[in-house]
Write a protein that holds these residues in place. Structure first.
Motif, PDB file in Angstrom:
ATOM      1  N   LYS A 216      -2.384  11.463  -1.049  1.00  0.00           N
ATOM      2  CA  LYS A 216      -3.620  11.253  -1.809  1.00  0.00           C
ATOM      3  C   LYS A 216      -3.804   9.789  -2.212  1.00  0.00           C
ATOM      4  O   LYS A 216      -4.498   9.486  -3.172  1.00  0.00           O
ATOM      5  N   ARG A 217      -3.186   8.894  -1.459  1.00  0.00           N
ATOM      6  CA  ARG A 217      -3.209   7.483  -1.844  1.00  0.00           C
ATOM      7  C   ARG A 217      -4.186   6.641  -1.026  1.00  0.00           C
ATOM      8  O   ARG A 217      -4.532   5.536  -1.424  1.00  0.00           O
ATOM      9  N   GLY A 218      -4.597   7.120   0.121  1.00  0.00           N
ATOM     10  CA  GLY A 218      -5.524   6.354   0.943  1.00  0.00           C
ATOM     11  C   GLY A 218      -4.862   5.155   1.603  1.00  0.00           C
ATOM     12  O   GLY A 218      -3.637   4.997   1.587  1.00  0.00           O
ATOM     13  N   ASN A 219      -5.673   4.269   2.175  1.00  0.00           N
ATOM     14  CA  ASN A 219      -5.163   3.091   2.884  1.00  0.00           C
ATOM     15  C   ASN A 219      -4.988   1.919   1.917  1.00  0.00           C
ATOM     16  O   ASN A 219      -5.715   0.921   1.966  1.00  0.00           O
ATOM     17  N   VAL A 220      -4.027   2.070   1.035  1.00  0.00           N
ATOM     18  CA  VAL A 220      -3.773   1.056   0.003  1.00  0.00           C
ATOM     19  C   VAL A 220      -2.499   0.290   0.361  1.00  0.00           C
ATOM     20  O   VAL A 220      -1.434   0.889   0.543  1.00  0.00           O
ATOM     21  N   ILE A 221      -2.635  -1.036   0.465  1.00  0.00           N
ATOM     22  CA  ILE A 221      -1.511  -1.902   0.835  1.00  0.00           C
ATOM     23  C   ILE A 221      -1.150  -2.772  -0.363  1.00  0.00           C
ATOM     24  O   ILE A 221      -2.024  -3.396  -0.968  1.00  0.00           O
ATOM     25  N   LEU A 222       0.137  -2.832  -0.688  1.00  0.00           N
ATOM     26  CA  LEU A 222       0.610  -3.571  -1.863  1.00  0.00           C
ATOM     27  C   LEU A 222       1.474  -4.758  -1.438  1.00  0.00           C
ATOM     28  O   LEU A 222       2.400  -4.608  -0.638  1.00  0.00           O
ATOM     29  N   PHE A 223       1.157  -5.938  -1.987  1.00  0.00           N
ATOM     30  CA  PHE A 223       1.900  -7.166  -1.690  1.00  0.00           C
ATOM     31  C   PHE A 223       2.376  -7.820  -2.994  1.00  0.00           C
ATOM     32  O   PHE A 223       1.598  -7.928  -3.943  1.00  0.00           O
ATOM     33  N   PRO A 224       3.607  -8.353  -3.039  1.00  0.00           N
ATOM     34  CA  PRO A 224       4.009  -9.219  -4.155  1.00  0.00           C
ATOM     35  C   PRO A 224       3.659 -10.669  -3.831  1.00  0.00           C
ATOM     36  O   PRO A 224       3.754 -11.099  -2.679  1.00  0.00           O
ATOM     37  N   LEU A 225       3.239 -11.427  -4.845  1.00  0.00           N
ATOM     38  CA  LEU A 225       2.979 -12.862  -4.699  1.00  0.00           C
ATOM     39  C   LEU A 225       3.860 -13.599  -5.697  1.00  0.00           C
ATOM     40  O   LEU A 225       3.556 -13.643  -6.888  1.00  0.00           O
ATOM     41  N   ARG A 226       4.956 -14.176  -5.204  1.00  0.00           N
ATOM     42  CA  ARG A 226       5.887 -14.883  -6.088  1.00  0.00           C
ATOM     43  C   ARG A 226       5.943 -16.355  -5.713  1.00  0.00           C
ATOM     44  O   ARG A 226       5.789 -16.723  -4.557  1.00  0.00           O
ATOM     45  N   ARG A 227       6.165 -17.213  -6.710  1.00  0.00           N
ATOM     46  CA  ARG A 227       5.979 -18.654  -6.532  1.00  0.00           C
ATOM     47  C   ARG A 227       7.030 -19.337  -5.663  1.00  0.00           C
ATOM     48  O   ARG A 227       6.709 -20.261  -4.927  1.00  0.00           O
ATOM     49  N   ASN A 228       8.270 -18.953  -5.783  1.00  0.00           N
ATOM     50  CA  ASN A 228       9.299 -19.639  -5.012  1.00  0.00           C
ATOM     51  C   ASN A 228       8.949 -19.588  -3.525  1.00  0.00           C
ATOM     52  O   ASN A 228       8.586 -18.530  -2.999  1.00  0.00           O
ATOM     53  N   ASN A 289       2.881   3.657  -6.979  1.00  0.00           N
ATOM     54  CA  ASN A 289       2.389   5.013  -6.760  1.00  0.00           C
ATOM     55  C   ASN A 289       0.927   5.065  -6.323  1.00  0.00           C
ATOM     56  O   ASN A 289       0.428   6.125  -5.971  1.00  0.00           O
ATOM     57  N   LYS A 290       0.252   3.930  -6.343  1.00  0.00           N
ATOM     58  CA  LYS A 290      -1.095   3.839  -5.780  1.00  0.00           C
ATOM     59  C   LYS A 290      -1.047   3.557  -4.287  1.00  0.00           C
ATOM     60  O   LYS A 290      -1.960   3.905  -3.538  1.00  0.00           O
ATOM     61  N   ALA A 291       0.021   2.860  -3.863  1.00  0.00           N
ATOM     62  CA  ALA A 291       0.078   2.319  -2.505  1.00  0.00           C
ATOM     63  C   ALA A 291       0.664   3.293  -1.494  1.00  0.00           C
ATOM     64  O   ALA A 291       1.547   4.093  -1.805  1.00  0.00           O
ATOM     65  N   SER A 292       0.180   3.178  -0.266  1.00  0.00           N
ATOM     66  CA  SER A 292       0.772   3.898   0.862  1.00  0.00           C
ATOM     67  C   SER A 292       1.801   3.029   1.569  1.00  0.00           C
ATOM     68  O   SER A 292       2.802   3.524   2.086  1.00  0.00           O
ATOM     69  N   ILE A 293       1.524   1.709   1.584  1.00  0.00           N
ATOM     70  CA  ILE A 293       2.390   0.770   2.302  1.00  0.00           C
ATOM     71  C   ILE A 293       2.698  -0.420   1.402  1.00  0.00           C
ATOM     72  O   ILE A 293       1.805  -0.969   0.747  1.00  0.00           O
TER      73      ILE A 293
END
Length: 398
Positions: A216-228, A289-293
């Motif tokens: 039930k999450r759909g096509n949601v892609i999650l990325f971290p953006l860290r400074r180093n 828990n929102k993301a599929s990938i």
């Protein structure tokens, strides 16, 4: 003045005010468990680790989190200078900074905040450097105190993408006469002639878990953006840009989180993504828990815990071959692996999973099984088994 005696003392570069980075959290978890197990353990925070480093080069880094957290550091330096800092955590003062990390884990750990060796007022059987900067302090410490030096190496910190213009200073610490403790096979093989100790770090498997049906999450892609630079944020942005401009039959939603302010994200994607600046732990659980990938774009890692957390929450993961990921990711079995610095590969792997529901579900299923091997409980058990013989040797020599 009488000195307190400890079996083990960890040294960290400076106190943490907000949610601690992965390496700090691991030290906190281990120190707490050691005390709980009857092994008296302390933590030393340094006011300025650079004063112990010859030819240290100042790095002009654009800071994130300026404001209340930086003001918190200034207050900390004034109020707790050269004294125990435990009071700061014990009184839960960090909550005034909006921090949801449970620092009560340090209630059973004596914490000290020192500027120089001359300020140190403790004795310890083993002293453990936890970063290349703290290795210089430990090197001076053992010249003045009778302690066995150890070096907990959680990353290839001499990589230029990690330590920048101080990479040579970082590399020199690996030649100090310390007993090394490493957390991945790449580091173990690098120091194999030194009889290094090896164990795996872990995550809070009681906290990170599935809260939302993966279907039930759909096509949601999650990325971290860290400074180093070693964290590869530019490749996350490039991959996201490709996904946003891809002519997909179904909507693709991009969520990013991290240390960049929203106005620092390129304008062509800024308004097309959902962004969370330094999310709390509870917010991060919701994002997983929102993301599929989940996509990890790092160039170098010791043993990145973000993919493990994402896997525990039901995400399929696409990661880079960054040196630490191979401790738990098997390509095509519980995740997909790309070469480092290859946004095109990340993009193609994400598309592949978006178009292959069964493969995505297989990766999730296998990922959930993998996570069971990397709990805090297992990590703490392994560390105690690793370090106990050296404590026994020290007791026998007294």
């Amino acid at each position: 003045m009488k000195k307190n005696n400890y079996s083990i003392t960890f040294v960290l570069p400076r106190p943490s005010i907000g949610y601690p980075v992965g390496g700090y959290n691991i030290v906190y978890q281990i120190a707490h468990n050691l005390n709980k197990s009857g092994i008296k353990t302390a933590i030393i925070f340094l006011k300025d680790a650079s004063i112990f480093i010859p030819n240290y080069k100042e790095i002009n880094v654009k800071k994130s989190g300026i404001g209340i957290r930086e003001k918190g550091f200034k207050v900390l330096f004034v109020v707790f200078n050269n004294r125990r800092i435990k009071t700061f955590y014990h009184l839960r003062l960090y909550r005034f900074l909006g921090v949801d990390y449970d620092y009560s884990i340090l209630d059973n750990v004596d914490c000290y905040y020192y500027k120089g060796i001359e300020n140190v007022n403790i004795k310890t059987d083993l002293i453990i450097a936890t970063a290349w900067q703290t290795a210089y302090f430990v090197n001076e410490f053992v010249k003045n105190f009778k302690s066995k030096p150890f070096y907990l190496i959680q990353n290839s910190e001499d990589e230029p993408s990690f330590s920048g213009i101080n990479s040579i200073n970082a590399e020199k610490t690996y030649h100090f006469n310390f007993k090394k403790i490493v957390i991945n096979k790449k580091l173990y093989n690098r120091f194999k002639n030194e009889d290094s100790l090896f164990f795996h770090v872990g995550i809070d498997t009681d906290f990170f878990k599935i809260k939302r049906d993966i279907n039930k999450r759909g096509n949601v892609i999650l990325f971290p953006l860290r400074r180093n630079l070693s964290k590869g944020a530019k490749y996350a942005i490039e991959c996201a840009r490709k996904l946003l401009t891809y002519d997909s039959k179904t909507e693709i939603k991009i969520i990013m989180f991290g240390e960049y302010k929203i106005n620092e994200i390129p304008g062509d994607i800024r308004d097309k993504i959902e962004y969370h600046y330094i999310p709390t732990n509870k917010q991060l659980l919701e994002l997983y828990n929102k993301a599929s990938i989940f996509v990890l774009p790092s160039l170098v890692e010791g043993m990145s815990l973000l993919p493990l957390e994402a896997m525990a929450c039901g995400c399929a993961v696409v990661v880079t071959d960054n040196g630490g990921i191979n401790e738990y990711i098997i390509d095509e079995i519980n995740g997909l692996i790309c070469p480092i610095a290859d946004a095109e590969c990340l993009f193609n792997k994400v598309l592949y999973l978006l178009n292959n529901k069964q493969k995505r579900e297989d990766l999730v299923k296998n990922g959930l099984e993998t996570v069971k091997q990397f709990s805090y409980q297992q990590m703490n058990k392994d560390f105690i088994n690793l370090i106990k013989p050296y404590l026994e040797d020290n007791s026998a020599s007294k």
